[in-house]
Design a protein around this motif. Structure first.
Motif, PDB file in Angstrom:
ATOM      1  N   GLY A 289       0.808  -1.210   0.000  1.00  0.00           N
ATOM      2  CA  GLY A 289       0.000   0.000   0.000  1.00  0.00           C
ATOM      3  C   GLY A 289       0.842   1.261   0.000  1.00  0.00           C
ATOM      4  O   GLY A 289       0.856   2.022  -0.944  1.00  0.00           O
ATOM      5  N   GLY A 290       1.562   1.498   1.070  1.00  0.00           N
ATOM      6  CA  GLY A 290       2.386   2.691   1.182  1.00  0.00           C
ATOM      7  C   GLY A 290       1.614   3.857   1.766  1.00  0.00           C
ATOM      8  O   GLY A 290       0.406   4.000   1.569  1.00  0.00           O
ATOM      9  N   ALA A 291       2.319   4.709   2.509  1.00  0.00           N
ATOM     10  CA  ALA A 291       1.695   5.863   3.147  1.00  0.00           C
ATOM     11  C   ALA A 291       2.173   7.144   2.468  1.00  0.00           C
ATOM     12  O   ALA A 291       3.365   7.308   2.232  1.00  0.00           O
ATOM     13  N   PRO A 292       1.241   8.056   2.156  1.00  0.00           N
ATOM     14  CA  PRO A 292       1.660   9.331   1.547  1.00  0.00           C
ATOM     15  C   PRO A 292       2.481  10.152   2.546  1.00  0.00           C
ATOM     16  O   PRO A 292       2.012  10.434   3.654  1.00  0.00           O
ATOM     17  N   ARG A 293       3.676  10.524   2.172  1.00  0.00           N
ATOM     18  CA  ARG A 293       4.485  11.418   2.998  1.00  0.00           C
ATOM     19  C   ARG A 293       5.647  11.956   2.166  1.00  0.00           C
ATOM     20  O   ARG A 293       6.042  11.372   1.160  1.00  0.00           O
ATOM     21  N   SER A 294       6.194  13.055   2.592  1.00  0.00           N
ATOM     22  CA  SER A 294       7.326  13.659   1.894  1.00  0.00           C
ATOM     23  C   SER A 294       8.625  13.018   2.345  1.00  0.00           C
ATOM     24  O   SER A 294       8.699  12.382   3.408  1.00  0.00           O
ATOM     25  N   PHE A 295       9.651  13.178   1.551  1.00  0.00           N
ATOM     26  CA  PHE A 295      10.993  12.734   1.915  1.00  0.00           C
ATOM     27  C   PHE A 295      11.994  13.561   1.129  1.00  0.00           C
ATOM     28  O   PHE A 295      11.654  14.233   0.153  1.00  0.00           O
ATOM     29  N   THR A 296      13.231  13.542   1.578  1.00  0.00           N
ATOM     30  CA  THR A 296      14.286  14.341   0.965  1.00  0.00           C
ATOM     31  C   THR A 296      15.396  13.436   0.469  1.00  0.00           C
ATOM     32  O   THR A 296      15.804  12.506   1.176  1.00  0.00           O
ATOM     33  N   THR A 297      15.893  13.705  -0.734  1.00  0.00           N
ATOM     34  CA  THR A 297      16.989  12.924  -1.307  1.00  0.00           C
ATOM     35  C   THR A 297      18.160  13.832  -1.655  1.00  0.00           C
ATOM     36  O   THR A 297      17.995  15.033  -1.855  1.00  0.00           O
ATOM     37  N   LYS A 298      19.331  13.238  -1.721  1.00  0.00           N
ATOM     38  CA  LYS A 298      20.539  13.960  -2.103  1.00  0.00           C
ATOM     39  C   LYS A 298      20.753  13.856  -3.616  1.00  0.00           C
ATOM     40  O   LYS A 298      20.333  12.877  -4.250  1.00  0.00           O
ATOM     41  N   THR A 299      21.415  14.844  -4.182  1.00  0.00           N
ATOM     42  CA  THR A 299      21.897  14.724  -5.554  1.00  0.00           C
ATOM     43  C   THR A 299      23.274  14.067  -5.522  1.00  0.00           C
ATOM     44  O   THR A 299      23.946  14.043  -4.493  1.00  0.00           O
ATOM     45  N   ASN A 300      23.676  13.528  -6.651  1.00  0.00           N
ATOM     46  CA  ASN A 300      24.927  12.775  -6.694  1.00  0.00           C
ATOM     47  C   ASN A 300      26.120  13.729  -6.822  1.00  0.00           C
ATOM     48  O   ASN A 300      26.598  14.005  -7.916  1.00  0.00           O
ATOM     49  N   ALA A 301      26.578  14.235  -5.680  1.00  0.00           N
ATOM     50  CA  ALA A 301      27.660  15.216  -5.668  1.00  0.00           C
ATOM     51  C   ALA A 301      29.005  14.542  -5.908  1.00  0.00           C
ATOM     52  O   ALA A 301      29.217  13.376  -5.567  1.00  0.00           O
ATOM     53  N   ARG A 302      29.943  15.328  -6.499  1.00  0.00           N
ATOM     54  CA  ARG A 302      31.283  14.818  -6.776  1.00  0.00           C
ATOM     55  C   ARG A 302      32.319  15.869  -6.414  1.00  0.00           C
ATOM     56  O   ARG A 302      32.067  17.073  -6.518  1.00  0.00           O
ATOM     57  N   ALA A 303      33.482  15.403  -6.006  1.00  0.00           N
ATOM     58  CA  ALA A 303      34.640  16.271  -5.789  1.00  0.00           C
ATOM     59  C   ALA A 303      35.695  15.903  -6.826  1.00  0.00           C
ATOM     60  O   ALA A 303      35.994  14.717  -7.020  1.00  0.00           O
ATOM     61  N   GLU A 304      36.252  16.920  -7.496  1.00  0.00           N
ATOM     62  CA  GLU A 304      37.230  16.672  -8.557  1.00  0.00           C
ATOM     63  C   GLU A 304      38.457  17.556  -8.376  1.00  0.00           C
ATOM     64  O   GLU A 304      38.344  18.735  -8.003  1.00  0.00           O
ATOM     65  N   LEU A 305      39.613  16.973  -8.649  1.00  0.00           N
ATOM     66  CA  LEU A 305      40.883  17.691  -8.660  1.00  0.00           C
ATOM     67  C   LEU A 305      41.556  17.445 -10.000  1.00  0.00           C
ATOM     68  O   LEU A 305      41.488  16.333 -10.542  1.00  0.00           O
ATOM     69  N   SER A 306      42.213  18.475 -10.544  1.00  0.00           N
ATOM     70  CA  SER A 306      42.911  18.294 -11.819  1.00  0.00           C
ATOM     71  C   SER A 306      44.165  19.155 -11.862  1.00  0.00           C
ATOM     72  O   SER A 306      44.285  20.155 -11.143  1.00  0.00           O
ATOM     73  N   ALA A 307      45.096  18.748 -12.714  1.00  0.00           N
ATOM     74  CA  ALA A 307      46.326  19.503 -12.958  1.00  0.00           C
ATOM     75  C   ALA A 307      46.628  19.430 -14.445  1.00  0.00           C
ATOM     76  O   ALA A 307      46.541  18.353 -15.063  1.00  0.00           O
ATOM     77  N   SER A 308      46.989  20.568 -15.053  1.00  0.00           N
ATOM     78  CA  SER A 308      47.254  20.606 -16.491  1.00  0.00           C
ATOM     79  C   SER A 308      48.378  21.582 -16.789  1.00  0.00           C
ATOM     80  O   SER A 308      48.681  22.482 -15.993  1.00  0.00           O
ATOM     81  N   LYS A 309      48.982  21.401 -17.971  1.00  0.00           N
ATOM     82  CA  LYS A 309      50.023  22.312 -18.419  1.00  0.00           C
ATOM     83  C   LYS A 309      50.005  22.352 -19.940  1.00  0.00           C
ATOM     84  O   LYS A 309      49.705  21.348 -20.599  1.00  0.00           O
ATOM     85  N   THR A 310      50.325  23.531 -20.497  1.00  0.00           N
ATOM     86  CA  THR A 310      50.314  23.734 -21.945  1.00  0.00           C
ATOM     87  C   THR A 310      51.733  23.691 -22.494  1.00  0.00           C
ATOM     88  O   THR A 310      52.646  24.308 -21.937  1.00  0.00           O
ATOM     89  N   TYR A 311      51.907  22.937 -23.605  1.00  0.00           N
ATOM     90  CA  TYR A 311      53.195  22.845 -24.294  1.00  0.00           C
ATOM     91  C   TYR A 311      52.999  23.236 -25.756  1.00  0.00           C
ATOM     92  O   TYR A 311      52.114  22.702 -26.431  1.00  0.00           O
ATOM     93  N   TRP A 312      53.819  24.167 -26.245  1.00  0.00           N
ATOM     94  CA  TRP A 312      53.807  24.495 -27.679  1.00  0.00           C
ATOM     95  C   TRP A 312      54.749  23.551 -28.417  1.00  0.00           C
ATOM     96  O   TRP A 312      55.874  23.322 -27.983  1.00  0.00           O
ATOM     97  N   LEU A 313      54.261  22.999 -29.517  1.00  0.00           N
ATOM     98  CA  LEU A 313      55.005  21.958 -30.223  1.00  0.00           C
ATOM     99  C   LEU A 313      55.707  22.460 -31.477  1.00  0.00           C
ATOM    100  O   LEU A 313      56.394  21.685 -32.144  1.00  0.00           O
ATOM    101  N   ASP A 314      55.566  23.754 -31.830  1.00  0.00           N
ATOM    102  CA  ASP A 314      56.246  24.276 -33.011  1.00  0.00           C
ATOM    103  C   ASP A 314      56.688  25.714 -32.733  1.00  0.00           C
ATOM    104  O   ASP A 314      56.234  26.367 -31.789  1.00  0.00           O
ATOM    105  N   TYR A 315      57.568  26.214 -33.562  1.00  0.00           N
ATOM    106  CA  TYR A 315      58.121  27.558 -33.372  1.00  0.00           C
ATOM    107  C   TYR A 315      57.104  28.653 -33.656  1.00  0.00           C
ATOM    108  O   TYR A 315      57.217  29.773 -33.133  1.00  0.00           O
ATOM    109  N   ASP A 316      56.130  28.385 -34.512  1.00  0.00           N
ATOM    110  CA  ASP A 316      55.131  29.391 -34.875  1.00  0.00           C
ATOM    111  C   ASP A 316      53.953  29.437 -33.909  1.00  0.00           C
ATOM    112  O   ASP A 316      53.024  30.210 -34.100  1.00  0.00           O
ATOM    113  N   ASN A 317      53.967  28.571 -32.873  1.00  0.00           N
ATOM    114  CA  ASN A 317      52.888  28.509 -31.876  1.00  0.00           C
ATOM    115  C   ASN A 317      51.527  28.241 -32.523  1.00  0.00           C
ATOM    116  O   ASN A 317      50.501  28.834 -32.148  1.00  0.00           O
TER     117      ASN A 317
END
Length: 481
Positions: free
Chosen positions: A316-344
């Protein structure tokens, strides 16, 4: 049973989120600026001051299946003579299969460059997101195969259908803000109102089935708990429209820092939020029994599905409210740019990324390799996750200061295999690898309006002062001259 119901029964019953789209890291697209909120999408002295997708959807969708059920499910969905091909499935071992999926679609992205001195960007967005997770046993597919004497020789079994399911679908309306504090440090956030569309969840804690092969039927008993959000009447396309019936909120936070060695470090908290579902939603325990008729007949799929729904609704089930979480994420990144030719003209941008689900165990590591020649960028992406799944992806992007278009996949080989299977290639239908899956994404936006110019290059008076965070930073650290 129509194939769409097979998909609902087996895919939607056991989906889980795997939502990373690593290939967009460090591209500077409007899409990325809404996801990684400290990233800029405007280039002074080159870009126009407004960016808009003109209501062309920018989307990311992915799904995958692990375990023994891969070949069985593909044969039922795609083979010319559909069948479950159950030889790879095992009875009595309770082997669990992961089925994962995610969708994130931006229907509106509008961003403006509002301050030259503070390098400030502000934006509005509207998107539809889906999140879900779960598990399904080998025996669940064997039950639909219709050969009970062969597949279930013992006649009665306990706890072989202890599946779980969770699905959440919602609208998201967001306001984003990004500011460069100084030449090295930038900060951004996105505040969102969430408007829930649909939520479903069940956990089967105990199950029992007894087969009566003489009468071609089985008695199914299940015990567990379920949650179901309120949807008036039958669910239709109109239910996707935003309403305030199920309100919520979320936040994205991002920072980026450029080191003295020209390494860009990024930290992001994504989709940290909640949804409060209406008090007319149903929450209940089920502990019921149903008889499955015609278990080997041509209509067995409908019969099994309807019997399972009958048990779920037995409490059957009883009518009532409830609260849910969203699927949160934590992200870390590191990047660097390298030019591969003299003319950039050619540059290489490698990015290392780690992504951890906050509320769940999921972890993914990625290596993104951008190779850019003038306005064209090709990207090769490698990822590896806690399910020991290795993926390789490709992306193509055309990007000028005012035009951007990209498309790609973070699961190239598996997306190709699934596409050939869907076209009826029996070799790919029968193929069972580490997983079966797909991943597709595409995006587009244009910039318009007046040019963003520095004072020395300006054809008109330049815009604005430092933003709020820049002024606060100066006061805290006494950097004002």
């Amino acid at each position: 049973m129509n194939k769409i119901y097979i998909v609902i029964c087996f895919l939607l019953i056991s989906f889980s989120v795997s939502a990373q789209q690593f290939s967009q890291y460090n591209t500077g697209t409007t899409y990325e600026s809404f996801e990684n909120t400290s990233v800029r999408s405007f280039i002074p002295d080159s870009s126009r001051e407004y960016s808009f997708n003109f209501l062309i959807p920018n989307f990311n969708a992915n799904a995958y299946i692990t375990g023994d059920i891969q070949g069985s499910l593909k044969n039922r969905l795609f083979a010319k003579s559909p069948s479950y091909q159950s030889d790879a499935l095992k009875t009595g071992f309770n082997k669990l299969n992961h089925l994962n999926a995610n969708v994130n679609t931006y229907l509106l992205m509008l961003k403006a460059f509002t301050s030259l001195n503070g390098d400030v960007e502000m934006g509005l967005s509207y998107q539809i997101r889906g999140e879900s997770r779960g598990l399904v046993t080998d025996e669940t597919l064997l039950l639909f195969d219709g050969n009970a004497p062969k597949n279930f020789p013992n006649g009665a079994y306990d706890n072989i259908f202890n599946n779980s399911f969770q699905m959440q679908l919602y609208n998201q309306i967001g306001f984003s803000y990004r500011e460069r504090i100084n030449k090295q440090f930038a900060i951004g956030f996105k505040l969102s109102a969430l408007l829930g569309i649909k939520y479903s969840k069940f956990n089967i804690d105990e199950s029992h089935i007894a087969f009566d092969n003489v009468n071609d039927e089985a008695t199914l008993a299940m015990r567990g708990k379920y949650y179901s959000s309120y949807v008036p009447g039958h669910f239709t396309s109109h239910d996707y429209l935003p309403t305030f019936r199920n309100p919520g909120a979320s936040i994205n936070l991002g920072t980026s820092y450029l080191t003295n060695d020209k390494i860009t470090l990024q930290a992001n908290i994504k989709d940290l939020g909640f949804i409060h579902w209406s008090s007319r939603s149903l929450v209940g325990n089920f502990d019921g029994v149903a008889t499955i008729k015609d278990i080997s007949g041509t209509h067995r799929e409908d019969s099994i599905y309807n019997s399972a729904i009958q048990v779920f609704r037995s409490g059957g089930g009883a009518p009532r409210s409830f609260t849910t979480k969203t699927n949160a994420r934590a992200e870390l990144s590191a990047s660097k740019t390298y030019w591969l030719d003299y003319d950039n003209d050619i540059k290489y941008i490698p990015t290392l990324i780690g992504s951890k689900e906050i509320w769940y165990t999921g972890f993914t590591a990625g290596l993104v390799n951008h190779i850019q020649y003038k306005n064209y960028t090709g990207t090769v992406t490698f990822t590896y996750d806690d399910l020991k799944l290795f993926n390789a992806g490709l992306q193509f992007m055309y990007k000028t200061p005012n035009i951007e278009f990209f498309m790609g996949t973070d699961r190239l080989i598996n997306t190709g295999r699934l596409a050939f299977a869907a076209l009826g290639n029996q070799t790919q239908i029968d193929h069972v690898g580490t997983y079966t899956g797909m991943d597709l994404y595409m995006g587009f936006s244009l910039k318009f309006g007046g040019p963003v110019e520095h004072p020395m290059n300006a054809s008109f008076i330049p815009m604005g002062e430092k933003g709020f965070f820049g002024r606060l930073w100066n006061r805290l650290f006494k950097t004002d001259k």
